[in-house]
Structures are given as structure tokens and as C-alpha cells.
Design a protein around this motif. Structure first.
Motif, PDB file in Angstrom:
ATOM      1  N   ASP A   7       0.857  -1.176   0.000  1.00 28.95           N
ATOM      2  CA  ASP A   7       0.000   0.000   0.000  1.00 28.95           C
ATOM      3  C   ASP A   7       0.893   1.226   0.000  1.00 28.95           C
ATOM      4  O   ASP A   7       1.591   1.499   0.968  1.00 28.95           O
ATOM      5  CB  ASP A   7      -0.883  -0.014   1.250  1.00 28.95           C
ATOM      6  N   VAL A  32       1.526   7.441   0.677  1.00 27.69           N
ATOM      7  CA  VAL A  32       0.232   6.755   0.673  1.00 27.69           C
ATOM      8  C   VAL A  32      -0.908   7.653   0.188  1.00 27.69           C
ATOM      9  O   VAL A  32      -1.993   7.155  -0.119  1.00 27.69           O
ATOM     10  CB  VAL A  32      -0.096   6.163   2.059  1.00 27.69           C
ATOM     11  N   GLU A  33      -0.657   8.970   0.120  1.00 29.68           N
ATOM     12  CA  GLU A  33      -1.664   9.895  -0.390  1.00 29.68           C
ATOM     13  C   GLU A  33      -0.970  11.116  -0.971  1.00 29.68           C
ATOM     14  O   GLU A  33      -0.008  11.621  -0.388  1.00 29.68           O
ATOM     15  CB  GLU A  33      -2.607  10.307   0.739  1.00 29.68           C
ATOM     16  N   ARG A  37      -5.430  12.158  -3.080  1.00 31.29           N
ATOM     17  CA  ARG A  37      -5.668  10.909  -3.816  1.00 31.29           C
ATOM     18  C   ARG A  37      -4.914   9.760  -3.151  1.00 31.29           C
ATOM     19  O   ARG A  37      -3.725   9.876  -2.864  1.00 31.29           O
ATOM     20  CB  ARG A  37      -5.195  11.046  -5.258  1.00 31.29           C
ATOM     21  N   SER A  38      -5.607   8.675  -2.926  1.00 32.90           N
ATOM     22  CA  SER A  38      -4.984   7.489  -2.353  1.00 32.90           C
ATOM     23  C   SER A  38      -3.964   6.922  -3.336  1.00 32.90           C
ATOM     24  O   SER A  38      -4.228   6.829  -4.534  1.00 32.90           O
ATOM     25  CB  SER A  38      -6.057   6.445  -2.059  1.00 32.90           C
ATOM     26  N   GLN A  40      -1.843   3.682  -4.215  1.00 30.07           N
ATOM     27  CA  GLN A  40      -1.681   2.246  -3.994  1.00 30.07           C
ATOM     28  C   GLN A  40      -0.420   1.707  -4.663  1.00 30.07           C
ATOM     29  O   GLN A  40       0.151   0.725  -4.213  1.00 30.07           O
ATOM     30  CB  GLN A  40      -2.893   1.484  -4.537  1.00 30.07           C
ATOM     31  N   ASP A  44      -0.430   5.080  -9.707  1.00 32.87           N
ATOM     32  CA  ASP A  44      -1.288   6.053  -9.020  1.00 32.87           C
ATOM     33  C   ASP A  44      -0.522   7.342  -8.737  1.00 32.87           C
ATOM     34  O   ASP A  44      -1.043   8.442  -8.929  1.00 32.87           O
ATOM     35  CB  ASP A  44      -1.788   5.510  -7.675  1.00 32.87           C
TER      36      ASP A  44
END
Length: 76
Positions: A7, A32-33, A37-38, A40, A44
Motif C-alpha cells: 500500500d 500513501v496519499e 488521492r490514495s 496504492q 497512481d
């Protein structure tokens, strides 16, 4: 950035003077963000950075030694 955590995306290297260095990020931290926005995986993170206008300030959540932190980074 190289290998991916389950993660988030671990930071492998940061250049001196880079925006991430000024934001206090260090090798070993796991993003992680980014800008709400998360994150992953690496894709991303790449998409989040690409969709953020240059010159803006963005919040970044990251983990360091199992603790979560929040910082703000100014994009070039």
C-alpha cells in the motif's frame, strides 16, 4: 522510486534541493496519499503528480517506520 509496497510507494532516493527534500521526505518513506488521492502503486503516484498543476502546493501523506505523517510539497 523503485519497488512498490503493498500500500503506497516507497521512496528510494531524493536529490538534494528537490521539492520532496524540502518537504521533509526521506528514502524509506512510503507515499500513501498525494493531493487527496490514495496512492496504492507507482502508477497512481505518476497520475496524481501529472494531474497537479506546476507551482502549486500539495499535501502528501507518508509513512515512516509505521507512523503516518502529513507534509506539504511545492511542485516546480
Amino acid at each position: 522510486m523503485a519497488r512498490e509496497a503493498a500500500d503506497g510507494v516507497p521512496i528510494v532516493k531524493i536529490r538534494d534541493g528537490a521539492p520532496a527534500a524540502f518537504a521533509g521526505l526521506m528514502p524509506g518513506d512510503v507515499v500513501v496519499e498525494f493531493a487527496g488521492r490514495s496512492i496504492q502503486n507507482r502508477q497512481d503516484l505518476v497520475q496524481a503528480v501529472a494531474s497537479t498543476p506546476p507551482g502549486g502546493f500539495v499535501p502528501i501523506s507518508f509513512e515512516r517506520r509505521e507512523e503516518r505523517f502529513l507534509t506539504v510539497m511545492r511542485l516546480p
